[in-house]
Design a protein around this motif. Sequence first.
Motif, PDB file in Angstrom:
ATOM      1  N   GLY A 138       0.808  -1.206   0.000  1.00  0.00           N
ATOM      2  CA  GLY A 138       0.000   0.000   0.000  1.00  0.00           C
ATOM      3  C   GLY A 138       0.843   1.259   0.000  1.00  0.00           C
ATOM      4  O   GLY A 138       0.510   2.248  -0.641  1.00  0.00           O
ATOM      5  N   ILE A 139       1.969   1.242   0.722  1.00  0.00           N
ATOM      6  CA  ILE A 139       2.878   2.394   0.751  1.00  0.00           C
ATOM      7  C   ILE A 139       3.449   2.659  -0.630  1.00  0.00           C
ATOM      8  O   ILE A 139       3.581   3.804  -1.067  1.00  0.00           O
ATOM      9  CB  ILE A 139       3.990   2.149   1.773  1.00  0.00           C
ATOM     10  CG1 ILE A 139       3.417   2.038   3.188  1.00  0.00           C
ATOM     11  CG2 ILE A 139       5.035   3.257   1.709  1.00  0.00           C
ATOM     12  CD1 ILE A 139       2.720   3.274   3.685  1.00  0.00           C
ATOM     13  N   ARG A 140       3.775   1.598  -1.349  1.00  0.00           N
ATOM     14  CA  ARG A 140       4.390   1.759  -2.669  1.00  0.00           C
ATOM     15  C   ARG A 140       3.434   2.385  -3.683  1.00  0.00           C
ATOM     16  O   ARG A 140       3.875   2.875  -4.716  1.00  0.00           O
ATOM     17  CB  ARG A 140       4.869   0.408  -3.179  1.00  0.00           C
ATOM     18  CG  ARG A 140       6.124  -0.088  -2.448  1.00  0.00           C
ATOM     19  CD  ARG A 140       6.471  -1.490  -2.854  1.00  0.00           C
ATOM     20  NE  ARG A 140       7.695  -1.956  -2.174  1.00  0.00           N
ATOM     21  CZ  ARG A 140       8.057  -3.225  -2.078  1.00  0.00           C
ATOM     22  NH1 ARG A 140       7.275  -4.168  -2.602  1.00  0.00           N
ATOM     23  NH2 ARG A 140       9.173  -3.566  -1.454  1.00  0.00           N
ATOM     24  N   ARG A 141       2.148   2.349  -3.409  1.00  0.00           N
ATOM     25  CA  ARG A 141       1.185   2.967  -4.334  1.00  0.00           C
ATOM     26  C   ARG A 141       0.947   4.455  -4.042  1.00  0.00           C
ATOM     27  O   ARG A 141       0.231   5.122  -4.767  1.00  0.00           O
ATOM     28  CB  ARG A 141      -0.153   2.219  -4.262  1.00  0.00           C
ATOM     29  CG  ARG A 141      -0.109   0.832  -4.880  1.00  0.00           C
ATOM     30  CD  ARG A 141      -1.514   0.279  -5.068  1.00  0.00           C
ATOM     31  NE  ARG A 141      -2.161   0.016  -3.790  1.00  0.00           N
ATOM     32  CZ  ARG A 141      -2.103  -1.142  -3.144  1.00  0.00           C
ATOM     33  NH1 ARG A 141      -1.427  -2.157  -3.660  1.00  0.00           N
ATOM     34  NH2 ARG A 141      -2.732  -1.304  -1.986  1.00  0.00           N
ATOM     35  N   ARG A 159       2.949  17.755   3.314  1.00  0.00           N
ATOM     36  CA  ARG A 159       2.122  17.952   4.499  1.00  0.00           C
ATOM     37  C   ARG A 159       1.002  16.926   4.509  1.00  0.00           C
ATOM     38  O   ARG A 159       0.346  16.700   3.491  1.00  0.00           O
ATOM     39  CB  ARG A 159       1.532  19.363   4.531  1.00  0.00           C
ATOM     40  CG  ARG A 159       0.612  19.603   5.742  1.00  0.00           C
ATOM     41  CD  ARG A 159      -0.005  20.968   5.708  1.00  0.00           C
ATOM     42  NE  ARG A 159      -0.907  21.161   6.841  1.00  0.00           N
ATOM     43  CZ  ARG A 159      -0.812  22.130   7.723  1.00  0.00           C
ATOM     44  NH1 ARG A 159       0.163  23.008   7.626  1.00  0.00           N
ATOM     45  NH2 ARG A 159      -1.686  22.238   8.715  1.00  0.00           N
ATOM     46  N   ILE A 160       0.791  16.312   5.686  1.00  0.00           N
ATOM     47  CA  ILE A 160      -0.331  15.394   5.901  1.00  0.00           C
ATOM     48  C   ILE A 160      -1.088  15.888   7.122  1.00  0.00           C
ATOM     49  O   ILE A 160      -0.516  16.031   8.208  1.00  0.00           O
ATOM     50  CB  ILE A 160       0.148  13.946   6.101  1.00  0.00           C
ATOM     51  CG1 ILE A 160       0.839  13.436   4.831  1.00  0.00           C
ATOM     52  CG2 ILE A 160      -1.023  13.041   6.472  1.00  0.00           C
ATOM     53  CD1 ILE A 160       1.299  12.009   4.914  1.00  0.00           C
ATOM     54  N   ASN A 161      -2.362  16.173   6.949  1.00  0.00           N
ATOM     55  CA  ASN A 161      -3.174  16.702   8.036  1.00  0.00           C
ATOM     56  C   ASN A 161      -3.743  15.584   8.886  1.00  0.00           C
ATOM     57  O   ASN A 161      -3.821  14.418   8.471  1.00  0.00           O
ATOM     58  CB  ASN A 161      -4.304  17.559   7.480  1.00  0.00           C
ATOM     59  CG  ASN A 161      -3.798  18.813   6.806  1.00  0.00           C
ATOM     60  OD1 ASN A 161      -2.877  19.459   7.304  1.00  0.00           O
ATOM     61  ND2 ASN A 161      -4.376  19.159   5.667  1.00  0.00           N
ATOM     62  N   THR A 165      -5.426   9.396   5.782  1.00  0.00           N
ATOM     63  CA  THR A 165      -4.922   8.031   5.778  1.00  0.00           C
ATOM     64  C   THR A 165      -4.081   7.800   4.544  1.00  0.00           C
ATOM     65  O   THR A 165      -3.957   8.664   3.685  1.00  0.00           O
ATOM     66  CB  THR A 165      -6.088   7.029   5.824  1.00  0.00           C
ATOM     67  OG1 THR A 165      -6.929   7.273   4.694  1.00  0.00           O
ATOM     68  CG2 THR A 165      -6.889   7.188   7.105  1.00  0.00           C
ATOM     69  N   GLY A 166      -3.527   6.583   4.459  1.00  0.00           N
ATOM     70  CA  GLY A 166      -2.632   6.248   3.364  1.00  0.00           C
ATOM     71  C   GLY A 166      -1.292   5.885   3.945  1.00  0.00           C
ATOM     72  O   GLY A 166      -0.922   4.705   4.050  1.00  0.00           O
ATOM     73  N   ASN A 171      -3.862   9.079  11.996  1.00  0.00           N
ATOM     74  CA  ASN A 171      -2.960  10.224  12.145  1.00  0.00           C
ATOM     75  C   ASN A 171      -3.600  11.217  13.098  1.00  0.00           C
ATOM     76  O   ASN A 171      -4.657  11.771  12.808  1.00  0.00           O
ATOM     77  CB  ASN A 171      -2.692  10.879  10.787  1.00  0.00           C
ATOM     78  CG  ASN A 171      -1.727  12.041  10.885  1.00  0.00           C
ATOM     79  OD1 ASN A 171      -0.943  12.118  11.828  1.00  0.00           O
ATOM     80  ND2 ASN A 171      -1.771  12.934   9.916  1.00  0.00           N
ATOM     81  N   THR A 172      -2.936  11.470  14.209  1.00  0.00           N
ATOM     82  CA  THR A 172      -3.548  12.296  15.254  1.00  0.00           C
ATOM     83  C   THR A 172      -3.172  13.769  15.178  1.00  0.00           C
ATOM     84  O   THR A 172      -3.702  14.561  15.953  1.00  0.00           O
ATOM     85  CB  THR A 172      -3.146  11.758  16.638  1.00  0.00           C
ATOM     86  OG1 THR A 172      -1.707  11.822  16.769  1.00  0.00           O
ATOM     87  CG2 THR A 172      -3.612  10.324  16.822  1.00  0.00           C
TER      88      THR A 172
END
Length: 587
Positions: A138-141, A159-161, A165-166, A171-172
């Motif tokens: 999943g990470i590789r996609r 940036r990831i808010n 997900t992914g 993610n808190t």
Amino acid sequence: MDLRHKILLSIYLVLFPVLIIAGALIYLRDYRAIMEENVNRYQSAIRRVDDSTAYLLRDMSDISVYFCVNADIIRILSMSSPQNADPLFWTREAPTRFIRDILAIKSHIRTLALYPENGLSAFYVSRDASVHNPQVDGIRRLPLYNAALAARGDIILERINAGETGLFLRNTGNKIIAAREIFDLSKQRRLGFLVLGMDVSWIETIYNNVIIEKNETIVMVSDGKAIVQSAPPDPAVSGFILSGESAGPFNRRGNWYIFRSGRNTAEQHYYISPKSNWDARIRRGLILPALLALALLVSSWPLSTLSSRIISRPLSRLYQSMNRFREGNFNERIDAAGNDEIAELSAMFNRMVTEIRDLIDRNYLIVLREKESELNALQAQINPHFLYNVLDSLYWQAQDSGQEKLAEDILSLSDLFRLLLSSGRSEISVEQEVKLITSYLRIQKMRFYRRLDYRIEVDKAIYSSAIPKLILQPFVENAIVHGLERNDSPGLVEIRGTREEGMIRFTITDNGAGMEAEKLNAILDGADTPGNGETAKAQRVSYYAIRNVKERMALRYGAAGKLRIESRTGAGTRVEITIPQTGEVHG
């Protein structure tokens, strides 16, 4: 003494030249000083942002370098047969305690994850209860993974808010992600994918501490993406900084000043300040020269009062006379004594009042009565109830006798009369005008049968828009009366309606006989049409209706309403009507 000399005398009396020159010199001096001070101030602020954020980003870079050069980690990532069954493998084989100690010291780094490319289970550390995605496939996609591959070992920022997900199952918090692909020494073999997550609030705190004014913003940009921003910038400015057009440390974009960090790194900081802030500082710097000018004006008050009385008294009388004229007193006159410009202006005003009064007496009232009589005559020449009852009786008689085609034609005639009368309204919807034209063409189709064909294509988005009644029908009638009655070949009439940037555009085209330029000009200019007989009479009625449409458009829309007619003999006629979309008709 004429007015020009009075004005010159007044200017000299109140020392205007001195005030203007002195104020301009002081303004130029203070403006340059304030602008230079502002530039230095914001350049210092962006340097503080650079210095304060550099060590945070350097920590993530240093940790990623450590993973790339540590012999134990490289050995684990290079294994051909990893031991996934051992849950203590990473603790026993890798310097995980040291890594955890480093992360405890670097409290701004909240998460770390290493995904080996050899199939070994991922190693991750979370200090904010976030949960990494353990699925390497999943990470590789993810686009982030592919961007890191393309960077060939360089760090990619994203940036990831919180809640996204992914990369994470949970993610808190908002994070700046630093990702890189780990290669062997030859950079030919991929060994692992390293991801570090830093708490965004650390950089946001730095931004908020540096911000000078509340309506300013600081943005971190990396690879054409905004990573951190203290507040959303103006869209035009955002596009400018994300596109990389900023060529130097200081740029002007519209009403914004933009300062860019001087470090030559992948990430850049932009300090965005509205021009209004600079203008406010310049205005504050002009308080002293303004006070000086005010003091000079106060001290020259007696002389300026005398000058203003000399000039303003006759102008005030003229202004009062104009107001009385505006309120409807068409007999207003003003005493035009003297030989200066004000006296000449007063005399011109008197002549203008006389000419306008005569013009109203000759034309305006007559035109109003004519228009009112025309409208009343058009709407009162038929008793609606009597006409509807007769047509209704004829319709049912035709139905009872099995003459459905005749019944349909009678129904079209009934609909046409209902739409023509429209309860006396001067405005109807586009939909009603389309129905009126359709009924009219059906009746004409009964008359011309195979010689007439028509197409109506009107955008339904303008169906409810209000337009003057009978603004299209006269041109359709003209296309048939003038174009088809004199032409034995099959005729086609096309009506189209569209909306274009707040305007409604109608076109009526036919392939009929067309007309010469002289006759077209005669129709538009109001000249009578020669000829006798029923056809000539019908044409005169049609031409009068067209001129009536032109006059109503001028009264209703002024210069915004446009009527354009193109015609060539034997090639048909094209009419284009453009009017503003002013409102809607409901019901």
